[in-house]
Design an enzyme around this catalytic site. Structure first.
Site, PDB file in Angstrom:
ATOM      1  N   MET A  12       6.442  64.293 -25.908  1.00 14.86           N
ATOM      2  CA  MET A  12       5.583  63.173 -25.505  1.00 14.86           C
ATOM      3  C   MET A  12       4.654  63.608 -24.372  1.00 14.86           C
ATOM      4  O   MET A  12       5.071  64.364 -23.491  1.00 14.86           O
ATOM      5  CB  MET A  12       6.423  61.971 -25.052  1.00 14.86           C
ATOM      6  CG  MET A  12       7.215  61.301 -26.152  1.00 14.86           C
ATOM      7  SD  MET A  12       7.892  59.704 -25.637  1.00 14.86           S
ATOM      8  CE  MET A  12       9.085  60.210 -24.398  1.00 14.86           C
ATOM      9  N   CYS A  14       1.786  61.171 -23.299  1.00 16.21           N
ATOM     10  CA  CYS A  14       0.929  60.077 -22.819  1.00 16.21           C
ATOM     11  C   CYS A  14       1.571  58.731 -23.123  1.00 16.21           C
ATOM     12  O   CYS A  14       2.607  58.659 -23.794  1.00 16.21           O
ATOM     13  CB  CYS A  14      -0.459  60.158 -23.462  1.00 16.21           C
ATOM     14  SG  CYS A  14      -0.417  59.945 -25.264  1.00 16.21           S
ATOM     15  N   CYS A  17       2.153  57.922 -26.742  1.00 14.67           N
ATOM     16  CA  CYS A  17       3.381  58.504 -27.294  1.00 14.67           C
ATOM     17  C   CYS A  17       4.553  57.544 -27.109  1.00 14.67           C
ATOM     18  O   CYS A  17       5.414  57.422 -27.990  1.00 14.67           O
ATOM     19  CB  CYS A  17       3.687  59.836 -26.618  1.00 14.67           C
ATOM     20  SG  CYS A  17       2.467  61.133 -26.923  1.00 14.67           S
ATOM     21  N   TYR A  66       8.097  63.988 -32.623  1.00 13.62           N
ATOM     22  CA  TYR A  66       8.748  64.458 -31.399  1.00 13.62           C
ATOM     23  C   TYR A  66      10.113  65.056 -31.745  1.00 13.62           C
ATOM     24  O   TYR A  66      10.510  65.124 -32.911  1.00 13.62           O
ATOM     25  CB  TYR A  66       8.890  63.297 -30.403  1.00 13.62           C
ATOM     26  CG  TYR A  66       7.604  62.511 -30.247  1.00 13.62           C
ATOM     27  CD1 TYR A  66       6.509  63.068 -29.595  1.00 13.62           C
ATOM     28  CD2 TYR A  66       7.475  61.233 -30.789  1.00 13.62           C
ATOM     29  CE1 TYR A  66       5.320  62.371 -29.481  1.00 13.62           C
ATOM     30  CE2 TYR A  66       6.286  60.534 -30.673  1.00 13.62           C
ATOM     31  CZ  TYR A  66       5.208  61.108 -30.026  1.00 13.62           C
ATOM     32  OH  TYR A  66       4.037  60.432 -29.940  1.00 13.62           O
ATOM     33  N   CYS A 123      -8.387  33.724  -5.282  1.00 11.56           N
ATOM     34  CA  CYS A 123      -9.186  33.445  -4.092  1.00 11.56           C
ATOM     35  C   CYS A 123     -10.591  34.027  -4.167  1.00 11.56           C
ATOM     36  O   CYS A 123     -11.580  33.321  -4.041  1.00 11.56           O
ATOM     37  CB  CYS A 123      -8.474  33.948  -2.847  1.00 11.56           C
ATOM     38  SG  CYS A 123      -9.370  33.576  -1.324  1.00 11.56           S
ATOM     39  N   CYS A 128     -11.186  30.271  -3.164  1.00  8.95           N
ATOM     40  CA  CYS A 128     -11.745  30.039  -1.826  1.00  8.95           C
ATOM     41  C   CYS A 128     -13.136  30.607  -1.636  1.00  8.95           C
ATOM     42  O   CYS A 128     -13.999  29.950  -1.055  1.00  8.95           O
ATOM     43  CB  CYS A 128     -10.838  30.610  -0.745  1.00  8.95           C
ATOM     44  SG  CYS A 128      -9.281  31.282  -1.238  1.00  8.95           S
ATOM     45  N   CYS A 530     -16.027  14.045  33.443  1.00 10.91           N
ATOM     46  CA  CYS A 530     -16.427  15.045  32.449  1.00 10.91           C
ATOM     47  C   CYS A 530     -15.514  16.273  32.453  1.00 10.91           C
ATOM     48  O   CYS A 530     -15.229  16.836  31.412  1.00 10.91           O
ATOM     49  CB  CYS A 530     -17.869  15.497  32.692  1.00 10.91           C
ATOM     50  SG  CYS A 530     -19.085  14.285  32.156  1.00 10.91           S
ATOM     51  N   CYS A 531     -15.109  16.715  33.611  1.00 10.02           N
ATOM     52  CA  CYS A 531     -14.314  17.945  33.724  1.00 10.02           C
ATOM     53  C   CYS A 531     -12.885  17.609  34.095  1.00 10.02           C
ATOM     54  O   CYS A 531     -12.313  18.182  35.037  1.00 10.02           O
ATOM     55  CB  CYS A 531     -14.923  18.896  34.754  1.00 10.02           C
ATOM     56  SG  CYS A 531     -16.609  19.388  34.352  1.00 10.02           S
TER      57      CYS A 531
END
Length: 533
Positions: A12, A14, A17, A66, A123, A128, A530-531
């Site tokens: 064999m 491949c 095979c 084979y 995704c 997404c 504000c702060c």
């Protein structure tokens, strides 16, 4: 009695095979199954019944071209996989699969990454990336034709740079196989080309697929899922959307902004029912002001088609109604994408929605098989899938198992304004008998909101009364996606409300609202300067 035989084969060279030999051995009377054929290992493993001789096998192997060199008996079925081709076989080439494969390569392991569809998974190809690109472009004034062309260029670029290129850089450790895989037993898989391969461990990352409701007439209307709508050739004049969660909200607003008349039908009494009512009510009012019709408390009865119009018949309480549109999007949940895997042969258990069941270590009912990503019933987010893929690989191959913490997973709905949440909701906390205190305020009351004339939004924070720790947040605001990350880090670090108050936040930024929320657990927002600190 069935026996397991290992055949030593010469000749064999491949994968073809392997397929040829497997077909030849299957013709021998008494050969019950072909467990594995490997040209690289020069072997075949088969299950046979009494009466099959070595001569019978040798003749058939010779006919195939084979030579049978040796036959041995495996007394222990586990020996079938004693010399696996790969240290780990990962089925599914999306975010979870790639994360697992890269981690395997970093550990110096041999990994097979098998994908039957387009490399990169949901995704980057159909989820997404294209959806968030179209969301941005929907407010640009560009034509649908230009948006489609630019979308396809972006997807192709990211698919090449972030997946194909990355794969090539790990080619010494990762073998990419473009085939469908299914289990033939607890230890082996067969590819759609007939090749049988084995792994020391397996990780399933095949993702999920949309579910459509079982109502009469649905096959007549050619229903769309999110992919079908994102890649639609021409914009419809009108669009019905069944569902009221993140996909329905994002795509409903996008196509409304592109000039499509949109109607949303939601089964629950409000949109995004997993969120606090104040968030649901805010987004519903925004949608109504934008011309999007929202119908809640619906029960679908049937679907039909009349001319070019598609019709849904539904019930609200005891009243039956119908509504028509040119196209219908169903955003009604997802199930595990597992049909081709033949998980029964691998003895892998599923839940009622066909998601794979795992333990805390992402290990399935088969201890050699792990799973990660959207094929699980965990948060269906790409960054969660990637983390799970890496963790599943680590748990499968290392001696230092790791358990993921899902207590601080942020999620973002990319509407305008954005919607985000992380941690425990007030409802869930009450159900778990966690003593909580909450505060909520309008974005319009923050310095950022006042300066930028941003009045559409609400922030809600949840703290544990006993520990004083921040344990959850829900936000609807133009920059909610960035704001929620500060809360995620705070929850992960176990920060208290006092810790947040003592932390510097940049003035006139949206995220400063998190500190403001911490302050007003004990003060009136309208009595702060504000702060405030």
């Amino acid at each position: 009695m069935t026996e397991i035989r290992k055949l030593k084969i010469s000749g064999m060279s491949c994968v073809h095979c392997e397929k040829t030999l497997a077909k030849a051995l299957g013709k021998v009377l008494g050969v019950d199954s072909i467990e594995r054929v490997s040209w690289e290992n020069n072997e075949a493993i088969i299950r046979i019944s009494d009466g099959v001789s070595q001569d019978d096998l040798s003749k058939q192997v010779k006919k195939a071209g084979y030579r049978l060199e040796k036959v041995s008996t495996l007394s222990d079925p586990g020996q079938i996989n004693e010399n696996p081709e790969f240290d780990v076989v990962i089925i599914g080439g999306g975010s979870a699969g790639f994360s697992a494969a890269i981690k395997a390569a970093e550990l110096g392991k041999r990994a097979a990454l098998i994908e039957s569809g387009t490399i990169g998974g949901t995704c980057v190809n159909i989820g997404c990336v294209p959806s968030k690109f179209i969301i941005g472009e929907a407010f640009s004034g560009n034509s649908w034709e230009k948006i489609k062309a630019d979308r396809d260029k972006l997807v192709a670029m990211l698919q090449y740079e972030k997946y194909q290129n990355v794969l090539e850089s790990y080619s010494g450790n990762i073998t990419y196989i473009h085939e469908t895989a299914s289990f033939i037993n607890k230890d082996s898989i067969r590819l759609s080309n007939g090749r049988i391969i084995t792994g020391g461990k397996y990780i399933l990352t095949t993702g999920s697929k949309p579910q459509f409701p079982e109502i009469s007439g649905i096959s007549e209307i050619d229903p769309l899922d999110s992919t079908g709508l994102l890649f639609i050739e021409e914009l419809p004049e009108s669009l019905l959307i069944v569902g009221g969660r993140f996909i329905a909200l994002e795509l409903g607003q996008v196509f409304s902004n592109l000039g499509v008349k949109v109607t949303i039908l939601q089964r629950s009494s409000r949109l995004i029912p997993q969120y606090d009512p104040i968030i649901s009510e805010t987004i519903e009012q925004i949608f109504l002001s934008q011309g999007i019709k929202v119908i809640t408390g619906t029960k679908l009865l049937s679907a039909s088609k009349k001319g070019n119009k598609k019709i849904l018949r539904y019930k609200v309480q005891s009243e039956e109604r119908e509504v028509s549109g040119d196209q219908i999007l169903f955003s009604t949940g997802r199930s595990g994408n597992i049909e081709s895997l033949n998980l029964a042969a691998a003895e892998v258990k599923l839940d009622s929605s066909k998601h794979i069941v795992t333990d805390a270590f992402l290990r399935t009912s088969n201890p050699k098989i792990f799973a990660a990503g959207d094929v699980l019933d965990t948060p269906g987010l790409v960054y969660v899938a990637a983390k799970e893929g890496q963790t599943a690989l680590r748990n499968a191959l290392s001696k230092e198992p790791h358990v993921l913490d899902y207590n601080a997973v942020p999620e973002v709905i990319f509407t305008r304004p954005q919607i985000a949440r992380v941690g425990v909701s007030e409802k869930d906390a009450v159900a778990k008998n966690i003593p909580v205190s909450t505060t909520s305020f309008s974005i319009a009351d923050t310095p950022y909101g006042l300066v930028n004339n941003d009045k559409k939004g609400v922030v809600k924070l949840i703290k544990n009364i006993d520990s004083g720790q921040l344990i959850g947040a829900e936000i609807i605001a133009s920059d909610a996606g960035n704001m929620i990350q500060s809360v995620t880090i705070a929850i992960k670090a176990g920060m208290t409300i006092e810790d947040l108050i003592d932390t510097y936040f940049p003035y006139l930024t949206a995220v400063e609202g998190i500190k403001l929320g911490a302050i007003i657990f004990g003060k009136d927002v309208h009595k702060l300067s504000c702060c405030a600190s």
